[in-house]
Scaffold this active site. Sequence first.
Site, PDB file in Angstrom:
ATOM      1  N   LYS A  50       9.974 -15.172  -9.500  1.00  0.00           N
ATOM      2  CA  LYS A  50      11.654 -15.247 -10.028  1.00  0.00           C
ATOM      3  C   LYS A  50      12.754 -15.652 -10.553  1.00  0.00           C
ATOM      4  O   LYS A  50      13.120 -15.784 -11.544  1.00  0.00           O
ATOM      5  CB  LYS A  50      12.576 -14.557  -8.511  1.00  0.00           C
ATOM      6  CG  LYS A  50      14.213 -13.574  -8.814  1.00  0.00           C
ATOM      7  CD  LYS A  50      14.754 -13.268  -7.541  1.00  0.00           C
ATOM      8  CE  LYS A  50      16.034 -12.778  -8.162  1.00  0.00           C
ATOM      9  NZ  LYS A  50      16.743 -11.941  -8.119  1.00  0.00           N
ATOM     10  N   SER A  65      24.578 -14.164 -12.885  1.00  0.00           N
ATOM     11  CA  SER A  65      25.602 -13.899 -12.705  1.00  0.00           C
ATOM     12  C   SER A  65      26.192 -15.568 -12.722  1.00  0.00           C
ATOM     13  O   SER A  65      26.749 -15.647 -11.713  1.00  0.00           O
ATOM     14  CB  SER A  65      24.407 -13.429 -10.766  1.00  0.00           C
ATOM     15  OG  SER A  65      23.395 -14.924 -11.148  1.00  0.00           O
ATOM     16  N   GLY A 115      29.028 -12.735   4.486  1.00  0.00           N
ATOM     17  CA  GLY A 115      29.451 -12.749   2.754  1.00  0.00           C
ATOM     18  C   GLY A 115      29.368 -11.458   2.672  1.00  0.00           C
ATOM     19  O   GLY A 115      28.264 -10.889   2.173  1.00  0.00           O
ATOM     20  N   ALA A 155      29.366  -8.519  -3.315  1.00  0.00           N
ATOM     21  CA  ALA A 155      29.007  -7.650  -4.685  1.00  0.00           C
ATOM     22  C   ALA A 155      27.120  -7.422  -4.016  1.00  0.00           C
ATOM     23  O   ALA A 155      26.810  -6.355  -3.663  1.00  0.00           O
ATOM     24  CB  ALA A 155      28.639  -8.443  -6.098  1.00  0.00           C
ATOM     25  N   LEU A 156      26.528  -8.251  -2.881  1.00  0.00           N
ATOM     26  CA  LEU A 156      25.282  -8.745  -2.702  1.00  0.00           C
ATOM     27  C   LEU A 156      25.316  -7.412  -1.047  1.00  0.00           C
ATOM     28  O   LEU A 156      24.987  -6.922  -1.160  1.00  0.00           O
ATOM     29  CB  LEU A 156      24.477  -9.541  -3.235  1.00  0.00           C
ATOM     30  CG  LEU A 156      23.195  -9.199  -2.378  1.00  0.00           C
ATOM     31  CD1 LEU A 156      22.288 -10.047  -3.982  1.00  0.00           C
ATOM     32  CD2 LEU A 156      23.233 -10.020  -0.853  1.00  0.00           C
TER      33      LEU A 156
END
Lengths: 322, 322
Positions: free
Chosen positions: B198, B268, B16, B19-20
């Site tokens: 988180k 996000s 993947g 962006a990350l």
Amino acid sequence: MISTTPKGDRRYAILGTGALGGYYGACLQRVGLEVHFLLHRDYQHVREQGLVIESADGDFTLPVVNAYDDVAQMPACDVVIVALKTTQNHLLSDMLPPVVKDDGVVLVLQNGMGIEQEVAQLVGSKRVMGGLCFLCSNKVEPGHIHHLDYKQITLGEYLPDYQPGGLTQRMRQIADDFERASIPITLAEDLLLARWQKLVWNIPYNGLSVVLDATTNELMADNSTRSLVEQLMGEVLAGASATGRKISDRFIQTMLDYTEKMTPYRTSMKIDYDERRPLEVEAIVGNPLRVATAAGTDLPLISMLYRQLKFLDMQNRRFNTD
Amino acid sequence: MISTTPKGDRRYAILGTGALGGYYGACLQRVGLEVHFLLHRDYQHVREQGLVIESADGDFTLPVVNAYDDVAQMPACDVVIVALKTTQNHLLSDMLPPVVKDDGVVLVLQNGMGIEQEVAQLVGSKRVMGGLCFLCSNKVEPGHIHHLDYKQITLGEYLPDYQPGGLTQRMRQIADDFERASIPITLAEDLLLARWQKLVWNIPYNGLSVVLDATTNELMADNSTRSLVEQLMGEVLAGASATGRKISDRFIQTMLDYTEKMTPYRTSMKIDYDERRPLEVEAIVGNPLRVATAAGTDLPLISMLYRQLKFLDMQNRRFNTD
């Protein structure tokens, strides 16, 4: 017993000649009752051209109506119908006292809870009744109202602290006037119970339709929101119970079934939101929540809905250019 | 101890390259590590033109990267970073087994809860770690990533049923690689605690930003939503507590203060919603909710938020033309 005009009829005032007040007032005038209409934005238009009612029950026009833009010009009336949006209720302290006769009555035809208490502080608790309207109606242009479906009203007497008021002669008199105008009336012995019952529908559907940008049928077609509607209805029952009013669980199923059979419907709060008008959040959600809390019952989901609506209302008003 | 390449380094796979994954993978390759990137839509572009990183820490370009559009072509790797959206995780059962070495590890850099358990079923619980990224980064064009702020990662070992995994040598090895690439690493002895912490931020802000069409600063500026955020955070603490993880109430205040000082931020989940991509509702909201329920604790407000998000996600996908 309410006093009457020389003709023997009761004289009506309509405060707020919109989709609701305009429709009911026009129906009453059409069958010969004396009606006085307070207007704001549409005043000039209606004074010159009257009211047009387009309705599945038959269209009609009232070329001449008693139109006012100043309550001081209106005669004192026997029955003063409050048909403003509750967001305008700060105007009532000036409006109401001159227009209601000493032995007249103010009939609050607004959604939500707690308004009769506010009105009682202005005119005394003996001159207040409440009504719950089941009406689909829109104002499409100045002085032009489109009545889509339903029109019945549930009437109840207001007593201090919403003690059950039973059935009174003046309720029957007003019911007679409305029935003469072909508007079905139900008489409620307990106004607070009737208000909680209506909130079983109004809180979940009005609230979620705004928060989720959805029509009633969309909320019913999705399992997540359907069960959320049901949970919110359960909290309304808990609120009612906290104030000593029992609504059976079966009533929830009845409301769900009824909504599933309805034509896809954009709720009144959603229409207000889309038109960037202030939302009736306090009357419909905030007041019932505070009543339940004061009675010692938390309604966490309704409280979350309330906070969401308050936020959306404030954001929405930033763009209001009225 | 994880095996190494002939050069003595660990070989990385990025599943993947958005962006990350694209950002972290590029940072690792830039300092000399061997990185293999799995791509889908951007495969041709990146194979021909490489990756461009625009960053406050300094822009850089990798003209040549190991790009794949088929996991079967990739070499087995020591560290396989899962950087897909969780909504794509149904692909992992095919993707993961061939690309992770027998003594390698899968590092799940995804939001939410419960993913490590799913990955453990595919590759065995001894080959799973979790990471939580604190990263503001967007893919602005194919192969072009804009890194805005933050980049640190919290790493934790996965053990069956999320028992605390303590600190291990392979955590330190991976930390060394990332720190060589100037990415700060925190080692967590208890991955589940780190995930709950988180979620204290992610559940209220991601959820409400979608439901209320709001940025973080708008949610903080309004009293209604600010207190709703706080209540939702309280429920995350209750969920954590149900699974034996204590998070102090002071942590809520820390998160509120931290968010107030942040640049106005579109979460996000809100970006996914606006781009009409599927929302990570299950990983971020549904899984924690089910974990708490299984542990005997109801989280009514998070449950309401979950139902609202499920509805909006389904409505939103109706318009998805991808």
